[in-house]
Write a protein that holds these residues in place. Structure first.
Motif, PDB file in Angstrom:
ATOM      1  N   GLU A  88       0.836  -1.213   0.000  1.00  0.00           N
ATOM      2  CA  GLU A  88       0.000   0.000   0.000  1.00  0.00           C
ATOM      3  C   GLU A  88       0.865   1.256   0.000  1.00  0.00           C
ATOM      4  O   GLU A  88       0.626   2.193  -0.751  1.00  0.00           O
ATOM      5  CB  GLU A  88      -0.917   0.014   1.232  1.00  0.00           C
ATOM      6  N   VAL A  89       1.896   1.236   0.848  1.00  0.00           N
ATOM      7  CA  VAL A  89       2.758   2.400   0.985  1.00  0.00           C
ATOM      8  C   VAL A  89       3.508   2.675  -0.314  1.00  0.00           C
ATOM      9  O   VAL A  89       3.674   3.829  -0.727  1.00  0.00           O
ATOM     10  CB  VAL A  89       3.740   2.186   2.169  1.00  0.00           C
ATOM     11  N   ALA A  90       3.950   1.624  -0.995  1.00  0.00           N
ATOM     12  CA  ALA A  90       4.718   1.800  -2.237  1.00  0.00           C
ATOM     13  C   ALA A  90       3.825   2.367  -3.346  1.00  0.00           C
ATOM     14  O   ALA A  90       4.330   2.995  -4.279  1.00  0.00           O
ATOM     15  CB  ALA A  90       5.347   0.485  -2.666  1.00  0.00           C
ATOM     16  N   GLY A  91       2.508   2.117  -3.236  1.00  0.00           N
ATOM     17  CA  GLY A  91       1.569   2.695  -4.191  1.00  0.00           C
ATOM     18  C   GLY A  91       1.800   2.254  -5.628  1.00  0.00           C
ATOM     19  O   GLY A  91       1.638   3.043  -6.554  1.00  0.00           O
ATOM     20  N   ARG A  92       2.284   1.071  -5.814  1.00  0.00           N
ATOM     21  CA  ARG A  92       2.470   0.548  -7.178  1.00  0.00           C
ATOM     22  C   ARG A  92       2.209  -0.950  -7.123  1.00  0.00           C
ATOM     23  O   ARG A  92       2.269  -1.547  -6.036  1.00  0.00           O
ATOM     24  CB  ARG A  92       3.871   0.835  -7.697  1.00  0.00           C
ATOM     25  N   PRO A  93       1.914  -1.581  -8.271  1.00  0.00           N
ATOM     26  CA  PRO A  93       1.624  -3.010  -8.227  1.00  0.00           C
ATOM     27  C   PRO A  93       2.866  -3.814  -7.800  1.00  0.00           C
ATOM     28  O   PRO A  93       3.950  -3.588  -8.337  1.00  0.00           O
ATOM     29  CB  PRO A  93       1.245  -3.357  -9.676  1.00  0.00           C
ATOM     30  N   VAL A  94       2.668  -4.658  -6.822  1.00  0.00           N
ATOM     31  CA  VAL A  94       3.775  -5.481  -6.324  1.00  0.00           C
ATOM     32  C   VAL A  94       3.305  -6.934  -6.293  1.00  0.00           C
ATOM     33  O   VAL A  94       2.289  -7.235  -5.664  1.00  0.00           O
ATOM     34  CB  VAL A  94       4.172  -5.051  -4.888  1.00  0.00           C
ATOM     35  N   ALA A  95       4.015  -7.810  -6.969  1.00  0.00           N
ATOM     36  CA  ALA A  95       3.656  -9.235  -6.906  1.00  0.00           C
ATOM     37  C   ALA A  95       4.119  -9.794  -5.568  1.00  0.00           C
ATOM     38  O   ALA A  95       5.191  -9.455  -5.073  1.00  0.00           O
ATOM     39  CB  ALA A  95       4.325  -9.978  -8.054  1.00  0.00           C
ATOM     40  N   LEU A  96       3.255 -10.655  -5.005  1.00  0.00           N
ATOM     41  CA  LEU A  96       3.563 -11.191  -3.680  1.00  0.00           C
ATOM     42  C   LEU A  96       3.622 -12.715  -3.783  1.00  0.00           C
ATOM     43  O   LEU A  96       2.701 -13.333  -4.319  1.00  0.00           O
ATOM     44  CB  LEU A  96       2.413 -10.780  -2.764  1.00  0.00           C
ATOM     45  N   ARG A  97       4.690 -13.316  -3.331  1.00  0.00           N
ATOM     46  CA  ARG A  97       4.705 -14.776  -3.344  1.00  0.00           C
ATOM     47  C   ARG A  97       5.276 -15.303  -2.032  1.00  0.00           C
ATOM     48  O   ARG A  97       5.911 -14.562  -1.268  1.00  0.00           O
ATOM     49  CB  ARG A  97       5.481 -15.294  -4.545  1.00  0.00           C
ATOM     50  N   HIS A  98       5.040 -16.584  -1.805  1.00  0.00           N
ATOM     51  CA  HIS A  98       5.548 -17.213  -0.577  1.00  0.00           C
ATOM     52  C   HIS A  98       6.710 -18.130  -0.932  1.00  0.00           C
ATOM     53  O   HIS A  98       6.634 -18.896  -1.886  1.00  0.00           O
ATOM     54  CB  HIS A  98       4.447 -18.024   0.102  1.00  0.00           C
ATOM     55  N   GLY A  99       7.795 -18.041  -0.172  1.00  0.00           N
ATOM     56  CA  GLY A  99       8.919 -18.951  -0.344  1.00  0.00           C
ATOM     57  C   GLY A  99       8.913 -19.960   0.795  1.00  0.00           C
ATOM     58  O   GLY A  99       7.999 -19.955   1.634  1.00  0.00           O
ATOM     59  N   PRO A 100       9.931 -20.804   0.855  1.00  0.00           N
ATOM     60  CA  PRO A 100       9.992 -21.766   1.960  1.00  0.00           C
ATOM     61  C   PRO A 100      10.190 -21.055   3.302  1.00  0.00           C
ATOM     62  O   PRO A 100      10.780 -19.965   3.331  1.00  0.00           O
ATOM     63  CB  PRO A 100      11.218 -22.620   1.620  1.00  0.00           C
ATOM     64  N   ALA A 101       9.700 -21.665   4.370  1.00  0.00           N
ATOM     65  CA  ALA A 101       9.904 -21.087   5.711  1.00  0.00           C
ATOM     66  C   ALA A 101      11.391 -21.157   6.043  1.00  0.00           C
ATOM     67  O   ALA A 101      12.087 -22.078   5.605  1.00  0.00           O
ATOM     68  CB  ALA A 101       9.098 -21.882   6.733  1.00  0.00           C
ATOM     69  N   ARG A 102      11.884 -20.149   6.806  1.00  0.00           N
ATOM     70  CA  ARG A 102      13.302 -20.172   7.188  1.00  0.00           C
ATOM     71  C   ARG A 102      13.491 -21.095   8.367  1.00  0.00           C
ATOM     72  O   ARG A 102      12.719 -21.057   9.328  1.00  0.00           O
ATOM     73  CB  ARG A 102      13.766 -18.768   7.562  1.00  0.00           C
ATOM     74  N   ARG A 103      14.532 -21.900   8.299  1.00  0.00           N
ATOM     75  CA  ARG A 103      14.774 -22.851   9.399  1.00  0.00           C
ATOM     76  C   ARG A 103      15.013 -22.094  10.705  1.00  0.00           C
ATOM     77  O   ARG A 103      15.755 -21.125  10.740  1.00  0.00           O
ATOM     78  CB  ARG A 103      15.996 -23.712   9.076  1.00  0.00           C
ATOM     79  N   GLY A 104      14.341 -22.531  11.760  1.00  0.00           N
ATOM     80  CA  GLY A 104      14.576 -21.920  13.075  1.00  0.00           C
ATOM     81  C   GLY A 104      13.918 -20.557  13.249  1.00  0.00           C
ATOM     82  O   GLY A 104      14.196 -19.861  14.220  1.00  0.00           O
ATOM     83  N   ASP A 105      13.088 -20.135  12.274  1.00  0.00           N
ATOM     84  CA  ASP A 105      12.428 -18.834  12.391  1.00  0.00           C
ATOM     85  C   ASP A 105      11.498 -18.841  13.614  1.00  0.00           C
ATOM     86  O   ASP A 105      10.674 -19.745  13.765  1.00  0.00           O
ATOM     87  CB  ASP A 105      11.598 -18.598  11.114  1.00  0.00           C
ATOM     88  N   ILE A 106      11.615 -17.822  14.449  1.00  0.00           N
ATOM     89  CA  ILE A 106      10.757 -17.727  15.643  1.00  0.00           C
ATOM     90  C   ILE A 106       9.346 -17.336  15.202  1.00  0.00           C
ATOM     91  O   ILE A 106       9.179 -16.470  14.346  1.00  0.00           O
ATOM     92  CB  ILE A 106      11.339 -16.685  16.621  1.00  0.00           C
TER      93      ILE A 106
END
Ligand SMILES: NC(=O)c1ccc[n+]([C@@H]2O[C@H](COP(=O)([O-])OP(=O)(O)OC[C@H]3O[C@@H](n4cnc5c(N)ncnc54)[C@H](O)[C@@H]3O)[C@@H](O)[C@H]2O)c1
Length: 319
Positions: A254-272
């Motif tokens: 929203e803040v960038a105010g331009r189209p941004v593609a959003l994707r999900h990658g693998p979870a990071r190991r040990g991420d809290i």
């Protein structure tokens, strides 16, 4: 403990993200500023044109540190190996910079009668303690970075206990803001990826949460800690607000105010999964509180990133 009289302050790591913001705040408040930085991650350009004394050097160089420290009323010690990944890659280096580097500064302060010393710590020493992060939970680090920052905290408290040095430990939450183009923390990464590729990648399901604090709020806490008469104490510096990475990604779009593609990658190991702090102690003892909401802080940060887009692209090409 005597509060600090305004004079000359030494900022180690002053060419880094937090340092570049803090040096500006000190100058606005009438301080004379020395920066000691080896430019391993920081950028000289961030301090361009500022009326400061800049010393290029390493905090592991005890002789240099002993020469630079005398004559300063206070020290803010930001220079560090600053993250978990670096500490996993090279735990010895992490220990040297974060433990021995901190010890060098404390020793020089003790011999030079420097009154005040503020140490940049993080929530990493608390490690596997469930949130909220508070000052009274027993530290249980799970990374070498958490262990080295904990040792730094310990030495700060010990130098107060043994020699009365006016040390304050501040545990920063996830800091974001201008002058962070070299960082790989999530807000900086999202904005850099929008500029470079027009898309952002969320690690895993995005339901992991963090406590995001705008750098101006953090720098005000450092200034208050330096000018206070509190010593031998630890403070959580955060907002107390929990935000998921998924929500952050939406806000950034929203803040960038331009189209941004959003994707999900693998979870990071040990991420809290969940991380936020309680800030009552800083509120009560330092009279500090965060003022900048996440949306406003992201807007300021994006303004800086979009203005500095050309410089950031030049750096990325060189790297
Ligand atoms: N940014 C965050 O979200 C965050 C969160 C918790 C704690 N912290 C702590 O705050 C401090 C500042 O972090 P930052 O985000 O500004 O990182 P940064 O990497 O932008 O700044 C660190 C600065 O220290 C300098 N430096 C590193 N090793 C040095 C050495 N051996 N001698 C001299 N200078 C050296 C670097 O060149 C850099 O300018 C660090 O101590 C970090 O651990 C940061």
């Amino acid at each position: 403990m005597e509060p600090m009289k305004r004079g000359t302050v030494l900022v180690t790591g002053g060419a880094g993200f937090i340092g570049a913001n803090l040096v500006r705040l000190f100058l606005e408040h009438g301080y004379r500023v020395t920066v000691l930085d080896n430019l391993s991650t920081g950028r000289r350009e961030y301090l361009k044109g500022l009326p400061i004394r800049f010393v290029k050097g390493d905090i592991l160089d005890l002789e240099l540190v002993s020469q630079v420290v005398p004559g300063h009323a206070g020290v803010v010690h930001l220079a560090a190996q600053t993250g978990v990944p670096g500490s996993l890659q090279d735990p010895r280096r992490d220990c040297e910079v974060n433990v021995l580097g901190t010890l060098n500064l404390l020793e020089a302060c003790r011999h030079a009668d420097v009154g005040r010393f503020v140490f940049a710590s993080s929530n990493a020493p608390l490690g596997r303690q469930p949130p909220p992060a508070t000052e009274d939970k027993a530290p249980l680090p799970i990374s070498p970075y958490g262990a080295s920052k904990l040792a730094g905290e310990g030495y700060c408290l010990a130098y107060h206990g043994s020699w009365g040095l006016g040390t304050v430990v501040l545990r920063f939450a996830n800091v974001y803001g201008p002058y962070s183009a070299h960082k790989s923390s999530v807000v900086a990464k999202f904005f850099k990826d929008i500029l470079a590729q027009g898309r952002i990648t969320i690690d895993g399901d995005g339901q992991q949460t963090r406590d995001f604090i705008y750098v101006d709020d953090l720098c005000r806490a450092i200034l208050l800690a330096l000018e206070s008469d509190v010593a031998g104490e630890v403070f959580q510096i955060a907002t107390g607000v929990e935000t998921s990475i998924q929500r952050l990604a939406q806000m950034v779009q929203e803040v960038a105010g331009r189209p941004v593609a959003l994707r999900h990658g693998p979870a990071r190991r040990g991420d809290i999964r969940k991380n936020y702090s309680a800030v009552e102690k800083a509120r009560k003892v330092l009279g500090w509180e965060p003022r900048v909401g996440l949306e406003e802080g992201l807007q300021e940060t994006w303004r800086w990133f979009s203005q500095e887009g050309a410089m950031i692209r030049r750096w990325s090409e060189r790297e």
